[in-house]
Motif scaffolding. Structure first.
Motif, PDB file in Angstrom:
ATOM      1  N   ASP A   5       0.910  -1.143  -0.164  1.00 23.19           N
ATOM      2  CA  ASP A   5       0.097   0.291   0.092  1.00 23.19           C
ATOM      3  C   ASP A   5       1.183   1.563   0.105  1.00 23.19           C
ATOM      4  O   ASP A   5       2.408   0.936   0.168  1.00 23.19           O
ATOM      5  N   LEU A   6       0.333   2.505  -0.521  1.00 26.05           N
ATOM      6  CA  LEU A   6       1.324   3.156  -1.028  1.00 26.05           C
ATOM      7  C   LEU A   6       1.130   4.131   1.338  1.00 26.05           C
ATOM      8  O   LEU A   6       0.447   3.798   2.008  1.00 26.05           O
ATOM      9  N   PRO A   7       2.207   4.438   1.478  1.00 22.07           N
ATOM     10  CA  PRO A   7       2.406   5.126   3.129  1.00 22.07           C
ATOM     11  C   PRO A   7       1.265   6.266   3.441  1.00 22.07           C
ATOM     12  O   PRO A   7       0.797   6.758   2.671  1.00 22.07           O
ATOM     13  N   ALA A   8       1.736   6.572   5.018  1.00 25.11           N
ATOM     14  CA  ALA A   8       0.443   6.985   4.789  1.00 25.11           C
ATOM     15  C   ALA A   8       0.804   8.727   4.935  1.00 25.11           C
ATOM     16  O   ALA A   8       2.191   8.789   4.675  1.00 25.11           O
ATOM     17  N   PRO A   9      -0.009  10.267   4.214  1.00 24.50           N
ATOM     18  CA  PRO A   9       0.800  10.964   3.727  1.00 24.50           C
ATOM     19  C   PRO A   9       1.650  11.701   5.041  1.00 24.50           C
ATOM     20  O   PRO A   9       3.028  12.162   4.477  1.00 24.50           O
ATOM     21  N   ASP A  10       1.705  11.303   6.568  1.00 24.08           N
ATOM     22  CA  ASP A  10       3.434  11.531   7.040  1.00 24.08           C
ATOM     23  C   ASP A  10       3.776  10.906   7.006  1.00 24.08           C
ATOM     24  O   ASP A  10       5.088  10.828   7.792  1.00 24.08           O
ATOM     25  N   GLN A  11       4.424   9.989   6.275  1.00 21.70           N
ATOM     26  CA  GLN A  11       5.469   8.027   6.390  1.00 21.70           C
ATOM     27  C   GLN A  11       6.342   8.474   4.142  1.00 21.70           C
ATOM     28  O   GLN A  11       5.168   9.199   3.491  1.00 21.70           O
ATOM     29  N   PRO A  12       7.508   8.028   4.929  1.00 20.39           N
ATOM     30  CA  PRO A  12       8.039   8.748   3.656  1.00 20.39           C
ATOM     31  C   PRO A  12       8.113   7.211   3.216  1.00 20.39           C
ATOM     32  O   PRO A  12       7.559   6.476   3.514  1.00 20.39           O
ATOM     33  N   PHE A  13       8.384   7.380   1.448  1.00 20.21           N
ATOM     34  CA  PHE A  13       8.421   6.351   0.929  1.00 20.21           C
ATOM     35  C   PHE A  13       9.407   5.756   1.031  1.00 20.21           C
ATOM     36  O   PHE A  13       9.858   6.227   1.200  1.00 20.21           O
ATOM     37  N   ASP A  14       9.611   4.213   0.723  1.00 18.18           N
ATOM     38  CA  ASP A  14      10.344   2.912   0.861  1.00 18.18           C
ATOM     39  C   ASP A  14      10.169   2.662  -1.103  1.00 18.18           C
ATOM     40  O   ASP A  14       9.756   2.771  -1.565  1.00 18.18           O
ATOM     41  N   ILE A  15      11.335   1.609  -1.106  1.00 17.13           N
ATOM     42  CA  ILE A  15      11.592   1.350  -2.304  1.00 17.13           C
ATOM     43  C   ILE A  15      10.584   0.931  -2.987  1.00 17.13           C
ATOM     44  O   ILE A  15      10.218   1.021  -4.368  1.00 17.13           O
ATOM     45  N   ASP A  16      10.063   0.063  -1.830  1.00 19.68           N
ATOM     46  CA  ASP A  16       8.554  -1.261  -2.556  1.00 19.68           C
ATOM     47  C   ASP A  16       7.563   0.097  -2.771  1.00 19.68           C
ATOM     48  O   ASP A  16       7.334  -1.085  -4.800  1.00 19.68           O
ATOM     49  N   ALA A  17       7.083   1.086  -2.315  1.00 19.71           N
ATOM     50  CA  ALA A  17       5.965   1.473  -2.519  1.00 19.71           C
ATOM     51  C   ALA A  17       6.626   2.609  -3.966  1.00 19.71           C
ATOM     52  O   ALA A  17       5.341   2.315  -5.271  1.00 19.71           O
ATOM     53  N   TRP A  18       7.391   3.149  -4.161  1.00 18.69           N
ATOM     54  CA  TRP A  18       8.210   3.635  -4.999  1.00 18.69           C
ATOM     55  C   TRP A  18       8.093   3.118  -5.896  1.00 18.69           C
ATOM     56  O   TRP A  18       8.053   3.372  -7.674  1.00 18.69           O
ATOM     57  N   GLN A  19       8.798   1.760  -6.112  1.00 22.90           N
ATOM     58  CA  GLN A  19       8.669   1.014  -7.333  1.00 22.90           C
ATOM     59  C   GLN A  19       7.190   0.080  -8.322  1.00 22.90           C
ATOM     60  O   GLN A  19       7.411   0.457  -9.172  1.00 22.90           O
ATOM     61  N   TYR A  20       6.008  -0.379  -7.558  1.00 25.18           N
ATOM     62  CA  TYR A  20       5.135  -0.553  -7.527  1.00 25.18           C
ATOM     63  C   TYR A  20       4.096   0.068  -7.778  1.00 25.18           C
ATOM     64  O   TYR A  20       3.363  -0.201  -8.437  1.00 25.18           O
ATOM     65  N   ARG A  21       3.577   1.640  -6.801  1.00 27.10           N
ATOM     66  CA  ARG A  21       2.341   2.006  -6.787  1.00 27.10           C
ATOM     67  C   ARG A  21       3.129   2.758  -8.379  1.00 27.10           C
ATOM     68  O   ARG A  21       3.610   4.076  -8.934  1.00 27.10           O
ATOM     69  N   TRP A  22       1.469   3.579  -8.932  1.00 28.75           N
ATOM     70  CA  TRP A  22       1.273   4.056  -9.891  1.00 28.75           C
ATOM     71  C   TRP A  22       1.520   6.192  -9.008  1.00 28.75           C
ATOM     72  O   TRP A  22       1.032   5.801  -7.984  1.00 28.75           O
TER      73      TRP A  22
END
Length: 97
Positions: A5-22
């Motif tokens: 899932d996308l991280p919460a708005p107050d949380q940073p992105f991790d590599i998996d969210a960056w790689q797999y989310r639109w």
């Protein structure tokens, strides 16, 4: 579903969210007959993000996991690839057209 899932708005992105989310997980972006097509392994969780990026347009999650951005209209859109398949079939049935 692909990826986390996308991280919460107050949380940073991790590599998996960056790689797999639109849209950052897009493998290829193309324009087909006025429809933007973002190839990747997306799912229904990515549709609200695409709607926010392209307000008022129709968003289609196609069978390949890509996201299509269609013009607004009164009828719900279907995948541009379904339209192309129909056009090809019509040409085969009517080769002189």
């Amino acid at each position: 579903m692909s990826g986390p899932d996308l991280p919460a708005p107050d949380q940073p992105f991790d590599i998996d969210a960056w790689q797999y989310r639109w849209p950052s997980g897009t493998e290829k972006a193309e324009l087909y007959d006025g429809v933007l097509v973002f190839s990747g392994k997306f799912d229904e969780r990515d549709i609200p993000t695409a709607q926010g990026a392209f307000p008022g347009r129709h968003i289609v999650l196609n069978d390949s996991g890509g996201i299509e951005i269609h013009p607004a209209g009164k009828t719900p859109p279907r995948s541009i690839f379904e339209t192309f398949i129909e056009r090809l079939a019509q040409r085969e049935n009517n080769p002189l057209r």
